[in-house]
Design a protein around this motif. Structure first.
Motif, PDB file in Angstrom:
ATOM      1  N   ILE A 120     -13.175  64.449 -14.585  1.00 46.29           N
ATOM      2  CA  ILE A 120     -13.687  63.258 -13.776  1.00 46.29           C
ATOM      3  C   ILE A 120     -14.353  63.360 -12.903  1.00 46.29           C
ATOM      4  CG2 ILE A 120     -12.621  61.216 -12.649  1.00 46.29           C
ATOM      5  CD1 ILE A 120     -10.142  61.078 -14.392  1.00 46.29           C
ATOM      6  N   SER A 121     -15.531  62.593 -12.532  1.00 44.12           N
ATOM      7  CA  SER A 121     -16.380  62.639 -11.480  1.00 44.12           C
ATOM      8  C   SER A 121     -16.776  61.344 -11.162  1.00 44.12           C
ATOM      9  CB  SER A 121     -17.629  63.657 -12.011  1.00 44.12           C
ATOM     10  OG  SER A 121     -18.345  63.054 -13.118  1.00 44.12           O
ATOM     11  N   GLY A 122     -17.705  61.270 -10.193  1.00 43.85           N
ATOM     12  CA  GLY A 122     -18.148  60.060  -9.790  1.00 43.85           C
ATOM     13  C   GLY A 122     -19.366  59.447 -10.747  1.00 43.85           C
ATOM     14  N   ALA A 123     -19.645  58.206 -10.779  1.00 44.71           N
ATOM     15  CA  ALA A 123     -20.549  57.586 -11.554  1.00 44.71           C
ATOM     16  C   ALA A 123     -22.024  58.337 -11.447  1.00 44.71           C
ATOM     17  CB  ALA A 123     -20.671  56.141 -11.463  1.00 44.71           C
ATOM     18  N   ASN A 124     -22.484  58.839 -10.071  1.00 47.20           N
ATOM     19  CA  ASN A 124     -23.745  59.259  -9.991  1.00 47.20           C
ATOM     20  C   ASN A 124     -23.701  60.842  -9.588  1.00 47.20           C
ATOM     21  OD1 ASN A 124     -24.765  56.733 -10.384  1.00 47.20           O
ATOM     22  ND2 ASN A 124     -24.177  56.044  -8.119  1.00 47.20           N
TER      23      ASN A 124
ATOM     24  N   VAL B 219     -25.250  70.041 -25.075  1.00 48.42           N
ATOM     25  CA  VAL B 219     -24.697  68.999 -24.058  1.00 48.42           C
ATOM     26  C   VAL B 219     -25.373  67.837 -24.484  1.00 48.42           C
ATOM     27  CG1 VAL B 219     -24.251  68.317 -21.741  1.00 48.42           C
ATOM     28  CG2 VAL B 219     -24.023  70.706 -22.159  1.00 48.42           C
ATOM     29  N   ASP B 220     -24.344  66.749 -24.812  1.00 46.11           N
ATOM     30  CA  ASP B 220     -24.632  65.497 -25.408  1.00 46.11           C
ATOM     31  C   ASP B 220     -24.099  64.305 -24.382  1.00 46.11           C
ATOM     32  OD1 ASP B 220     -25.532  63.648 -27.186  1.00 46.11           O
ATOM     33  OD2 ASP B 220     -24.537  64.489 -28.902  1.00 46.11           O
ATOM     34  N   TRP B 221     -24.587  63.216 -24.687  1.00 48.71           N
ATOM     35  CA  TRP B 221     -24.304  61.988 -23.918  1.00 48.71           C
ATOM     36  C   TRP B 221     -23.343  60.930 -24.946  1.00 48.71           C
ATOM     37  CZ3 TRP B 221     -29.184  63.640 -25.206  1.00 48.71           C
ATOM     38  CH2 TRP B 221     -29.747  62.710 -26.121  1.00 48.71           C
ATOM     39  N   GLU B 222     -22.571  60.307 -24.339  1.00 46.54           N
ATOM     40  CA  GLU B 222     -21.787  59.198 -24.950  1.00 46.54           C
ATOM     41  C   GLU B 222     -21.453  58.204 -23.728  1.00 46.54           C
ATOM     42  OE1 GLU B 222     -18.618  60.083 -27.663  1.00 46.54           O
ATOM     43  OE2 GLU B 222     -19.438  62.093 -28.250  1.00 46.54           O
ATOM     44  N   VAL B 223     -22.336  56.829 -23.789  1.00 46.70           N
ATOM     45  CA  VAL B 223     -21.833  55.918 -22.945  1.00 46.70           C
ATOM     46  C   VAL B 223     -20.494  55.078 -23.589  1.00 46.70           C
ATOM     47  CG1 VAL B 223     -23.416  54.216 -23.871  1.00 46.70           C
ATOM     48  CG2 VAL B 223     -22.377  53.902 -21.676  1.00 46.70           C
ATOM     49  N   GLU B 224     -19.340  54.829 -22.717  1.00 45.60           N
ATOM     50  CA  GLU B 224     -18.392  54.107 -23.202  1.00 45.60           C
ATOM     51  C   GLU B 224     -17.664  53.040 -22.356  1.00 45.60           C
ATOM     52  OE1 GLU B 224     -15.566  56.570 -25.359  1.00 45.60           O
ATOM     53  OE2 GLU B 224     -16.849  58.055 -25.828  1.00 45.60           O
ATOM     54  N   LEU B 225     -17.261  52.087 -22.895  1.00 48.09           N
ATOM     55  CA  LEU B 225     -16.178  51.223 -22.247  1.00 48.09           C
ATOM     56  C   LEU B 225     -15.057  51.837 -22.168  1.00 48.09           C
ATOM     57  CD1 LEU B 225     -15.870  48.526 -21.092  1.00 48.09           C
ATOM     58  CD2 LEU B 225     -14.877  47.807 -23.251  1.00 48.09           C
ATOM     59  N   ALA B 226     -14.410  51.923 -20.582  1.00 48.37           N
ATOM     60  CA  ALA B 226     -13.097  52.650 -20.395  1.00 48.37           C
ATOM     61  C   ALA B 226     -12.298  51.561 -19.971  1.00 48.37           C
ATOM     62  CB  ALA B 226     -13.359  53.699 -19.405  1.00 48.37           C
ATOM     63  N   ILE B 227     -10.820  51.711 -20.260  1.00 44.99           N
ATOM     64  CA  ILE B 227      -9.966  50.817 -20.115  1.00 44.99           C
ATOM     65  C   ILE B 227      -9.087  51.527 -18.905  1.00 44.99           C
ATOM     66  CG2 ILE B 227      -7.525  49.512 -20.571  1.00 44.99           C
ATOM     67  CD1 ILE B 227      -8.797  49.921 -23.485  1.00 44.99           C
ATOM     68  N   VAL B 228      -8.680  50.997 -18.002  1.00 45.69           N
ATOM     69  CA  VAL B 228      -7.904  51.418 -16.793  1.00 45.69           C
ATOM     70  C   VAL B 228      -6.432  50.757 -16.779  1.00 45.69           C
ATOM     71  CG1 VAL B 228      -7.558  51.891 -14.239  1.00 45.69           C
ATOM     72  CG2 VAL B 228      -9.854  52.020 -15.223  1.00 45.69           C
ATOM     73  N   ILE B 229      -5.465  51.541 -17.000  1.00 45.24           N
ATOM     74  CA  ILE B 229      -4.062  50.664 -17.049  1.00 45.24           C
ATOM     75  C   ILE B 229      -3.662  50.488 -15.735  1.00 45.24           C
ATOM     76  CG2 ILE B 229      -1.610  51.357 -17.644  1.00 45.24           C
ATOM     77  CD1 ILE B 229      -3.566  50.975 -20.153  1.00 45.24           C
TER      78      ILE B 229
ATOM     79  N   TYR C 142     -11.581  47.378 -16.070  1.00 43.21           N
ATOM     80  CA  TYR C 142     -12.614  48.135 -16.967  1.00 43.21           C
ATOM     81  C   TYR C 142     -13.590  48.936 -16.362  1.00 43.21           C
ATOM     82  CZ  TYR C 142     -10.299  45.205 -20.643  1.00 43.21           C
ATOM     83  OH  TYR C 142      -9.589  44.747 -21.465  1.00 43.21           O
ATOM     84  N   CYS C 143     -14.216  49.902 -16.651  1.00 44.89           N
ATOM     85  CA  CYS C 143     -15.482  50.388 -16.147  1.00 44.89           C
ATOM     86  C   CYS C 143     -16.374  51.283 -17.091  1.00 44.89           C
ATOM     87  CB  CYS C 143     -14.947  51.576 -15.217  1.00 44.89           C
ATOM     88  SG  CYS C 143     -13.873  53.069 -15.731  1.00 44.89           S
ATOM     89  N   ILE C 144     -17.264  51.953 -16.663  1.00 41.81           N
ATOM     90  CA  ILE C 144     -18.092  52.692 -17.520  1.00 41.81           C
ATOM     91  C   ILE C 144     -17.729  54.069 -17.451  1.00 41.81           C
ATOM     92  CG2 ILE C 144     -20.570  53.647 -18.201  1.00 41.81           C
ATOM     93  CD1 ILE C 144     -21.570  51.146 -16.509  1.00 41.81           C
ATOM     94  N   ALA C 145     -17.611  54.717 -18.870  1.00 39.91           N
ATOM     95  CA  ALA C 145     -17.486  56.009 -18.888  1.00 39.91           C
ATOM     96  C   ALA C 145     -18.657  56.707 -19.524  1.00 39.91           C
ATOM     97  CB  ALA C 145     -16.118  56.657 -19.530  1.00 39.91           C
ATOM     98  N   ASN C 146     -18.854  57.900 -19.180  1.00 42.08           N
ATOM     99  CA  ASN C 146     -19.872  58.924 -19.832  1.00 42.08           C
ATOM    100  C   ASN C 146     -19.036  60.127 -20.549  1.00 42.08           C
ATOM    101  OD1 ASN C 146     -22.062  60.234 -21.321  1.00 42.08           O
ATOM    102  ND2 ASN C 146     -23.023  60.409 -19.255  1.00 42.08           N
TER     103      ASN C 146
END
Length: 279
Positions: A103-107, A119-129, A148-152
């Motif tokens: 886990i890291s910061g968005a930027n 090394v590849d990319w995958e943008v995803e919608l993430a659920i936070v419980i 919800y947040c963005i995950a890569n």
């Protein structure tokens, strides 16, 4: 509401963005955006937000949730992404895990590990419980979601697919899980199954889709996973990626030092990561 954690890595402070986009300090109200605090984010209404002290400058934005015990991922959850990889559509959600140390910061930078080739990319919608979930129904699932947040879901494909074992080693390198910039509550986000989602590399659009083409929707995913393991506040679930990953291109294309990755989801902000080599 839009919630953030700002400051140096490992020492982030909770905050929120008010209606004007001003970053305000929540540390006088809660210690962190973690644990039980995630179960009642609605208490921080617009009126309360205007009384919180503004944060000067433009501090680093860290992961938008703290205290994550599990980083769960759903694979092959977009039909068109499965097609580009030549995979059959799953009959049930395909679950795997990333190490929470990814886990890291968005930027924050994406660091290419030593020995990495793909090394590849995958943008995803993430659920936070937000509330503990065990054996919950699909109808009960929304009450357990903080937001919800963005995950890569950054992935090293040679580690993932060519080095034996399961996917974990290709998914869990340091910094391979940017989260944020914002944690957005469901009431503000609206219809979570109707969000545009995209990712660019060096300004070129690579991924483009909508959460409406998910095979398994977010409420189903929370309910499904809760049948196998207890979900706790702060757990993160990345829900799959649309087509356009580097592995699926002909020829495949992967990240290299100097590249810039930008990922966005409607209503959830924008991530920007520079790609660097491990020193």
């Amino acid at each position: 509401m839009k919630f953030v954690r700002f400051g140096a890595p490992g020492a982030e402070t909770p905050g929120l963005l008010d209606d004007t986009g001003t970053l305000r300090d929540l540390s006088g109200v809660i210690d962190d955006l973690a644990g039980d605090a995630l179960g009642d984010l609605a208490q921080f209404g617009d009126r309360a937000a205007t009384t919180l002290p503004p944060v000067p400058g433009t501090p680093r934005l860290g992961p938008c949730v703290g205290g994550t015990g599990k980083f769960l991922c759903i694979g092959l959850n977009y039909a068109d992404h499965a097609a580009e990889g030549g995979w059959d559509l799953p009959g049930e959600p395909v679950m795997f895990m990333k190490a929470t140390s990814a886990i890291s910061g968005a930027n924050d930078a994406i660091v290419i590990p030593r020995g990495a080739e793909k090394v590849d990319w995958e943008v995803e919608l993430a659920i936070v419980i937000g509330r503990t979930a065990k054996y919950v129904s699909e109808e009960e699932a929304p009450a357990h979601i903080a937001g919800y947040c963005i995950a890569n879901d950054v992935s090293e494909r040679s580690f993932q697919l060519e080095r034996g074992g399961q996917w974990t080693k290709g998914k869990s390198c340091d910094g391979f899980g940017p989260l944020g910039p914002w944690l957005v509550t469901p009431d503000e986000l609206g219809d979570v199954q109707a969000l545009d989602i995209w990712l660019d590399v060096n300004g070129e659009r690579m991924q483009s889709g909508t959460t409406g083409t998910m095979i398994f929707n977010t409420h189903h995913i929370v309910s499904y996973l809760s049948q196998f393991l207890t979900l706790y506040p702060g757990d993160v679930i990345a829900t799959g990626t649309p087509p356009g990953v580097g592995l699926g291109m002909k020829p495949p294309r992967f990240l290299k030092p100097g590249d810039v990755v930008e990922a966005g989801i409607a209503g959830l902000g924008l991530q920007r990561q520079e790609v660097v080599a491990d020193g």
